[in-house]
Motif scaffolding. Structure first.
Motif, short mmCIF file in Angstrom:
data_model
loop_
_atom_site.label_atom_id
_atom_site.label_comp_id
_atom_site.label_asym_id
_atom_site.label_seq_id
_atom_site.Cartn_x
_atom_site.Cartn_y
_atom_site.Cartn_z
N ALA A 12 29.17 40.79 41.55
CA ALA A 12 30.23 41.08 42.52
C ALA A 12 31.53 41.43 41.81
CB ALA A 12 30.45 39.88 43.44
N VAL A 13 32.39 42.17 42.51
CA VAL A 13 33.76 42.39 42.05
C VAL A 13 34.70 41.87 43.14
CG1 VAL A 13 33.25 44.39 40.60
CG2 VAL A 13 33.84 44.75 43.01
N LEU A 14 35.89 41.42 42.73
CA LEU A 14 36.89 40.91 43.68
C LEU A 14 38.06 41.88 43.75
CD1 LEU A 14 37.09 37.14 42.62
CD2 LEU A 14 35.43 38.25 44.14
N ILE A 15 38.60 42.05 44.95
CA ILE A 15 39.74 42.96 45.15
C ILE A 15 40.83 42.22 45.93
CG2 ILE A 15 40.54 45.13 46.16
CD1 ILE A 15 36.92 45.01 45.65
N GLY A 16 42.05 42.24 45.38
CA GLY A 16 43.19 41.62 46.05
C GLY A 16 44.42 42.48 45.90
N VAL A 17 45.48 42.12 46.62
CA VAL A 17 46.73 42.88 46.53
C VAL A 17 47.89 41.94 46.19
CG1 VAL A 17 46.06 44.75 48.08
CG2 VAL A 17 47.08 42.69 49.04
N VAL A 18 48.90 42.52 45.54
CA VAL A 18 50.15 41.81 45.27
C VAL A 18 51.21 42.44 46.17
CG1 VAL A 18 51.90 41.26 43.54
CG2 VAL A 18 49.49 41.35 42.88
N THR A 19 51.78 41.65 47.07
CA THR A 19 52.78 42.16 48.01
C THR A 19 54.04 41.30 47.94
OG1 THR A 19 51.95 40.76 49.79
CG2 THR A 19 50.95 42.94 49.58
N LYS A 20 55.03 41.64 48.75
CA LYS A 20 56.26 40.82 48.80
C LYS A 20 55.93 39.41 49.28
CE LYS A 20 59.69 44.45 49.54
NZ LYS A 20 60.65 45.06 50.51
N GLU A 44 28.15 36.20 41.04
CA GLU A 44 28.80 36.17 39.73
C GLU A 44 29.84 37.27 39.70
OE1 GLU A 44 27.66 36.62 34.99
OE2 GLU A 44 26.22 37.23 36.52
N VAL A 45 31.09 36.92 39.42
CA VAL A 45 32.18 37.90 39.42
C VAL A 45 32.24 38.59 38.06
CG1 VAL A 45 34.66 38.25 39.64
CG2 VAL A 45 33.49 36.63 41.16
N LEU A 46 32.06 39.91 38.06
CA LEU A 46 32.14 40.68 36.82
C LEU A 46 33.56 41.14 36.52
CD1 LEU A 46 28.97 42.98 36.81
CD2 LEU A 46 29.21 40.63 36.05
N LYS A 47 34.33 41.43 37.56
CA LYS A 47 35.70 41.92 37.34
C LYS A 47 36.55 41.72 38.59
CE LYS A 47 38.29 45.75 35.34
NZ LYS A 47 38.25 47.08 34.69
N ARG A 48 37.87 41.59 38.36
CA ARG A 48 38.83 41.52 39.47
C ARG A 48 39.70 42.77 39.45
NH1 ARG A 48 41.58 35.56 39.01
NH2 ARG A 48 39.69 34.28 39.06
N PHE A 49 40.03 43.25 40.62
CA PHE A 49 40.95 44.39 40.74
C PHE A 49 42.12 43.96 41.63
CE2 PHE A 49 36.84 46.27 39.84
CZ PHE A 49 37.14 47.30 38.96
N THR A 50 43.33 44.20 41.17
CA THR A 50 44.51 43.92 42.01
C THR A 50 45.42 45.14 42.00
OG1 THR A 50 45.63 42.88 40.13
CG2 THR A 50 44.54 41.41 41.69
N GLN A 51 46.18 45.30 43.08
CA GLN A 51 47.12 46.42 43.16
C GLN A 51 48.40 45.95 43.83
OE1 GLN A 51 45.81 49.88 45.45
NE2 GLN A 51 47.11 51.21 44.23
N LYS A 52 49.54 46.37 43.26
CA LYS A 52 50.84 46.06 43.86
C LYS A 52 51.11 47.05 44.98
CE LYS A 52 52.99 43.88 39.86
NZ LYS A 52 54.08 43.90 38.86
N MET A 53 51.38 46.53 46.17
CA MET A 53 51.61 47.39 47.34
C MET A 53 52.65 46.75 48.25
SD MET A 53 47.62 48.17 48.36
CE MET A 53 47.91 49.73 49.18
N GLU A 54 53.32 47.58 49.02
CA GLU A 54 54.23 47.05 50.04
C GLU A 54 53.43 46.28 51.08
OE1 GLU A 54 57.70 47.26 50.75
OE2 GLU A 54 57.80 47.74 48.61
N MET A 55 52.31 46.87 51.47
CA MET A 55 51.39 46.25 52.42
C MET A 55 50.01 46.90 52.24
SD MET A 55 52.72 47.99 55.96
CE MET A 55 51.32 47.38 56.91
N PRO A 56 48.92 46.21 52.61
CA PRO A 56 47.59 46.80 52.44
C PRO A 56 47.44 48.11 53.19
CG PRO A 56 47.42 44.45 52.88
CD PRO A 56 48.86 44.83 53.09
#
Length: 402
Positions: A12-20, A44-56
């Protein structure tokens, strides 16, 4: 803990966002929790992805460039599942599935899957099924993507729409049946609670994986299932406990979690009747977790939602054997000393000031400070019991160490 080599885990991969509203540190912590949830579910998590955004992004949750990075990694590493840290709308889930070409889950779906695995009794399974149906209902359209090519052309519009509507009606009927079943079981459980007489009731509450079941086993000398995984306990367990000669009922309840799906709060509210009817709450906290104060706030929020926030409560800080403060250099003029540098003694003073004598520090696993814990619970239960049965006060003298 189960070693990864013992079972084949789903990639599996995980995806999240960084917001205000959710800074980088908070996002990392949520993804840590999501990784633990994934492992608990068998992934089993192989990688995480995050992105900085104002909102999703309303269409794909993350931007197109980052989505292409995720797609490429999934393709290169033969990943079967992409898990998003926040709840996805039906449209987002549909769009992302088309791009990534793999199974797409969100945090809610993952928690529901764990609950489905862990539910042992008919009652728990019914509650989980209800939550799953309520989650599924608005997403049914996404499950009929194979009919989209039939949208055009004479005589091709009806069947797809009809099948979707038929499925919706089936799911709505199922929801009504499950709610009726839960109502019936609730009545039976209310009768059972009534049959327990006027014994004092104590309930263990707290975040998931803080050691409630381990504490239950130590105090009640029973064998309630306990494991270092999230949501090891789903079914409410009630045991009669006697400290010295004073009997009372101790209840172990389902653990809480941040971003708990609305469907689960609703369907499990009836399970938490044991909490509503308790005379005393033992709020168990994992003090070794770096953000335990946020866990306390999450639990208090849910207690408020079930009208239990004003009950007499003892804060039980567990896992003192694994607590470590991060070292701090007094000569460092740049780093600010924060709560992560507090010693256990400093945390004790902080919380003793906050809640007076209603804070205890123990290790359920290593049985540290359990005498102090038993004495405090004995004193509280005795006071409630004597208030209820004034003529019995002579039966229960002051606590003496065993």
């Amino acid at each position: 803990m189960i070693e990864k080599k013992d079972i084949e885990l789903e990639k599996a991969v995980l995806i999240g966002v960084v917001t205000k509203a959710q800074n980088e540190e908070r996002s990392k912590e949520y993804l840590d929790e999501l990784e633990f949830l994934t492992y608990t579910a068998g992934g089993e998590v192989l990688k995480r992805f995050t992105q900085k955004m104002e909102m999703p992004n309303p269409k794909t949750f993350i931007g197109s460039g980052k989505m292409e990075d995720v797609r490429q990694f999934i393709e290169d590493n033969n990943v079967g599942t992409a898990i998003f840290d926040d709840e996805l709308s039906a449209a987002q889930e549909r769009n992302i599935s088309k791009i990534l070409g793999c199974k797409v889950l969100d945090r809610t779906n993952l928690i529901l899957d764990i609950f489905a695995q862990r539910a042992q009794t008919s009652y728990a399974r019914t509650q989980v099924e209800l939550a799953q149906c309520e989650y599924l209902l608005p997403r049914l359209k996404g499950m009929w993507t194979h009919l989209e090519r039939q949208k055009g052309g004479i005589g091709m519009r009806g069947p797809g729409e009809t099948e979707i509507e038929t499925d919706r009606r089936i799911v709505r009927d199922k929801i009504a049946l499950l709610k009726a079943k839960i109502k019936t079981i609730d009545k039976q459980m209310a009768v059972q609670r009534g049959n327990r007489g006027k014994m004092v009731r104590v309930a263990l509450v707290g975040y998931t994986n803080v050691g409630k079941s381990t504490l239950m086993n130590v105090i009640s000398k029973s064998e309630v299932f306990a494991e270092n995984k999230l949501f090891a306990t789903l079914d409410t367990t009630v045991r009669k406990v006697v400290i010295q000669n004073l009997p009372f009922l101790l209840t172990d309840t389902v653990g809480f979690i941040r971003k708990l799906p609305t469907q689960l709060i609703e369907s499990f509210k009836s399970t938490l009747d044991e909490v509503r009817e308790a005379d005393l709450l033992l709020h168990v906290v994992d003090i070794s977790h770096p953000n335990f104060e946020e866990h306390i706030a999450s639990v208090n929020k849910i207690l408020g939602e079930i009208d239990s926030s004003n009950k007499p409560t003892i804060m039980v800080f567990n896992k003192i054997d694994t607590y470590t403060a991060e070292p701090f250099d007094d000569d460092d003029l740049v780093t600010e000393r924060t709560s992560i540098h507090y010693t256990l003694d400093e945390w004790k003073k902080t919380w003793m000031n906050k809640v007076g004598n209603n804070a205890l520090f123990i290790s359920a696993l290593n049985k540290e400070n359990l005498e102090a814990f038993k004495k405090r619970v004995y004193d509280e239960v005795r006071e409630i019991h004597v208030t209820r049965f004034p003529y019995n006060h002579f039966l229960y003298p002051d606590y003496t160490e065993e």
